[in-house]
Scaffold this active site. Sequence first.
Site, mmCIF file in Angstrom:
data_model
loop_
_atom_site.group_PDB
_atom_site.id
_atom_site.type_symbol
_atom_site.label_atom_id
_atom_site.label_comp_id
_atom_site.label_asym_id
_atom_site.label_seq_id
_atom_site.Cartn_x
_atom_site.Cartn_y
_atom_site.Cartn_z
ATOM 1 N N LYS A 177 51.093 21.032 55.723
ATOM 2 C CA LYS A 177 50.297 20.300 54.738
ATOM 3 C C LYS A 177 48.982 19.918 55.406
ATOM 4 O O LYS A 177 48.887 18.996 56.202
ATOM 5 C CB LYS A 177 51.048 19.044 54.276
ATOM 6 C CG LYS A 177 50.387 18.416 53.068
ATOM 7 C CD LYS A 177 49.913 17.110 53.380
ATOM 8 C CE LYS A 177 48.914 16.201 53.251
ATOM 9 N NZ LYS A 177 47.568 16.483 52.977
ATOM 10 N N CYS A 286 39.960 12.039 68.176
ATOM 11 C CA CYS A 286 40.906 10.997 68.593
ATOM 12 C C CYS A 286 40.630 10.586 70.031
ATOM 13 O O CYS A 286 40.926 9.475 70.436
ATOM 14 C CB CYS A 286 42.331 11.491 68.447
ATOM 15 S SG CYS A 286 42.601 13.076 69.227
ATOM 16 N N GLU A 387 39.430 1.443 65.963
ATOM 17 C CA GLU A 387 38.966 2.829 65.950
ATOM 18 C C GLU A 387 37.938 3.004 64.829
ATOM 19 O O GLU A 387 38.249 2.790 63.663
ATOM 20 C CB GLU A 387 40.138 3.800 65.720
ATOM 21 C CG GLU A 387 39.710 5.240 65.850
ATOM 22 C CD GLU A 387 40.838 6.245 65.566
ATOM 23 O OE1 GLU A 387 41.540 6.071 64.566
ATOM 24 O OE2 GLU A 387 40.987 7.197 66.356
HETATM 25 P P1 NAD Z 1 45.159 10.290 57.966
HETATM 26 O O1 NAD Z 1 46.235 9.502 58.591
HETATM 27 O O2 NAD Z 1 44.402 9.699 56.840
HETATM 28 O O3 NAD Z 1 45.718 11.691 57.420
HETATM 29 C C1 NAD Z 1 46.427 12.600 58.237
HETATM 30 C C2 NAD Z 1 47.289 13.486 57.356
HETATM 31 O O4 NAD Z 1 48.320 12.682 56.772
HETATM 32 C C3 NAD Z 1 46.542 14.137 56.196
HETATM 33 O O5 NAD Z 1 47.037 15.437 55.973
HETATM 34 C C4 NAD Z 1 46.892 13.228 55.029
HETATM 35 O O6 NAD Z 1 46.777 13.848 53.774
HETATM 36 C C5 NAD Z 1 48.328 12.863 55.357
HETATM 37 N N1 NAD Z 1 48.801 11.622 54.729
HETATM 38 C C6 NAD Z 1 48.067 10.558 54.339
HETATM 39 N N2 NAD Z 1 48.871 9.608 53.818
HETATM 40 C C7 NAD Z 1 50.138 10.083 53.891
HETATM 41 C C8 NAD Z 1 51.416 9.558 53.515
HETATM 42 N N3 NAD Z 1 51.544 8.344 52.976
HETATM 43 N N4 NAD Z 1 52.506 10.307 53.748
HETATM 44 C C9 NAD Z 1 52.404 11.536 54.338
HETATM 45 N N5 NAD Z 1 51.212 12.083 54.692
HETATM 46 C C10 NAD Z 1 50.093 11.366 54.476
HETATM 47 O O7 NAD Z 1 44.174 10.714 59.153
HETATM 48 P P2 NAD Z 1 42.797 11.511 59.056
HETATM 49 O O8 NAD Z 1 41.757 10.609 58.482
HETATM 50 O O9 NAD Z 1 43.014 12.830 58.425
HETATM 51 O O10 NAD Z 1 42.486 11.762 60.615
HETATM 52 C C11 NAD Z 1 41.858 10.839 61.431
HETATM 53 C C12 NAD Z 1 42.856 10.125 62.316
HETATM 54 O O11 NAD Z 1 43.617 11.081 63.036
HETATM 55 C C13 NAD Z 1 42.201 9.266 63.372
HETATM 56 O O12 NAD Z 1 42.884 8.036 63.452
HETATM 57 C C14 NAD Z 1 42.385 10.055 64.660
HETATM 58 O O13 NAD Z 1 42.392 9.290 65.841
HETATM 59 C C15 NAD Z 1 43.692 10.704 64.407
HETATM 60 N N6 NAD Z 1 43.852 11.892 65.255
HETATM 61 C C16 NAD Z 1 44.743 11.820 66.279
HETATM 62 C C17 NAD Z 1 44.888 12.904 67.134
HETATM 63 C C18 NAD Z 1 45.859 12.860 68.279
HETATM 64 O O14 NAD Z 1 46.262 13.924 68.746
HETATM 65 N N7 NAD Z 1 46.245 11.700 68.776
HETATM 66 C C19 NAD Z 1 44.135 14.057 66.920
HETATM 67 C C20 NAD Z 1 43.245 14.083 65.849
HETATM 68 C C21 NAD Z 1 43.113 12.992 65.005
#
Ligand code: NAD
Length: 496
Positions: A177, A286, A387
């Site tokens: 997804k 991240c 963040e």
């Molecule tokens: P997000 O948490 O908004 O979304 C991530 C994914 O989860 C998306 O596909 C989204 O559609 C899905 N999602 C959202 N709500 C959900 C729910 N209730 N149930 C299931 N899935 C759901 O994050 P984002 O804005 O896409 O990405 C940015 C964040 O990701 C930042 O906090 C960043 O630090 C983190 N990140 C972490 C790493 C790592 O390896 N630690 C790498 C890249 C990004």
Amino acid sequence: MARVKVFKNYINGKWQASSSGETFDSVNPANTREIVGRFQQSTRKDVNDAVTAATAALPKWKKTPAPHRGEILFRVAELLVKYKESLAQDMTREMGKIIKETRGDVQEAIDMAYYTAGEGRRLLGETVPSELNNKFNMSVRMPVGVVAAITPWNFPIAIPSWKLIPALVCGNTVVMKPASDTPLSVYHLVKICEEAGLPPSVLNMVTGSGESVGTPLMDHSKIDLVSFTGSTDTGSIVAAHCAKQMKQYSLEMGGKNAIIVMDDADLNLAVEGVLWGAFGTTGQRCTACSRVIVHKKVLKKFTSMLLKRTKDLRVGDGLNEKSEMGPLVNEAQRQKVLNYCKIGVDEGAKLLTGGSCLSGKGLSKGFFFEPTLFANVSPKMRIAQEEIFGPVLSIISCRSLDHAVQIVNDSKYGLSSAIYTRDVNRAFKAIETLDTGITYINSSTIGAEIQLPFGGTKGTGNGHREAGTAALDVFTEWKAVYVDYSGTLQKAQIED
Ligand code: NAD
């Protein structure tokens, strides 16, 4: 206006429209007049179909010898190489980061595919001596089952590949997804897997929002493992859902990464590292550096060097090879960053440069933001703790290495850290005391290589790591095997 291409879900080896009949548009964040593609607004039924297909494909895929699974992944690597440039161009169009970085994003997937394909001929277990005669002890890896891969938008191909490729080599089937800002890159990745000869249904892709696709996917009773990368807020929701159902989950979440600049550092090198860490990917990594902790003896000099370089950064469309920083991914992200700049000013930090949206020539149709520097930041301010995920860097003064480490560690996150110093003793002390999953010496907080474990401590993760051989521990279960060839009942631990 050019016709917008419609992209479908990939379920059961077929490209299918969603049962909802609805779609959503993905737009170019550098030019919102350009619609990059139209994608399926999927439903619980689509998720159910995808999980059913992945479940049906599992027994055969699991029985496919791992070296053969690896051979398909070698072909995936070759195709990623073949299409690298067009994948990078599309990725810049869909999420905005500059073309050099999107080429790097694809390269990360290539590295992951070559490296992990080789695991098809390893997937190492252990053999250990038995405490009894005529008995053989070993451990082997088994696939976990059907994996849900839920991914963010900031590394549109790299992060999905970090989940997909290890999951497949280990014998799992997958439902992906993608984030709704970057479904095109995942579409391309799935197409490549199809072209490489991955059997139908082993990989499925369903696009749509977190609520309509992510939630039913992670909640589905046939999903054995949820591999999630995203924000800590969403990750904690994933954790709560999975824990309730006793299913496995691995979480890669947010960061508030810091670089320490000691008084003996090569300041030119440190400025370049900080600049790359803070403004690369427009701060949307991240591992982005959002705090630089500078020894008070070099604070003034370092700040003025950094300020000059920050002001000189060229912001623009990432497809222009001359641009050094692209737009933010969407308007919501831009408003969030803007709001944090206001918070910084209200908290009493000194805004040295930036802090506003950009709308000059060539920028008015995109989500551009100024590279932003705050000085006089104290470690407890919100801009030093939360963040931001944008091009905003806080400069914090420190008295000593111990003081710097204390500031770095005073965070709910623990992903990446770095120190610039010429003193080997300080470098090793930092390695030992910085509470992060990754530490760089004389380099920025970004730039992980796929052959080492990737992930963080505290609110960044739940103890798992991606990449390297560590990824195999996420995507396999251990089985301990005892073979007794004595022909008698031998009892471990029991004295006669
Ligand atoms: P997000 O948490 O908004 O979304 C991530 C994914 O989860 C998306 O596909 C989204 O559609 C899905 N999602 C959202 N709500 C959900 C729910 N209730 N149930 C299931 N899935 C759901 O994050 P984002 O804005 O896409 O990405 C940015 C964040 O990701 C930042 O906090 C960043 O630090 C983190 N990140 C972490 C790493 C790592 O390896 N630690 C790498 C890249 C990004």
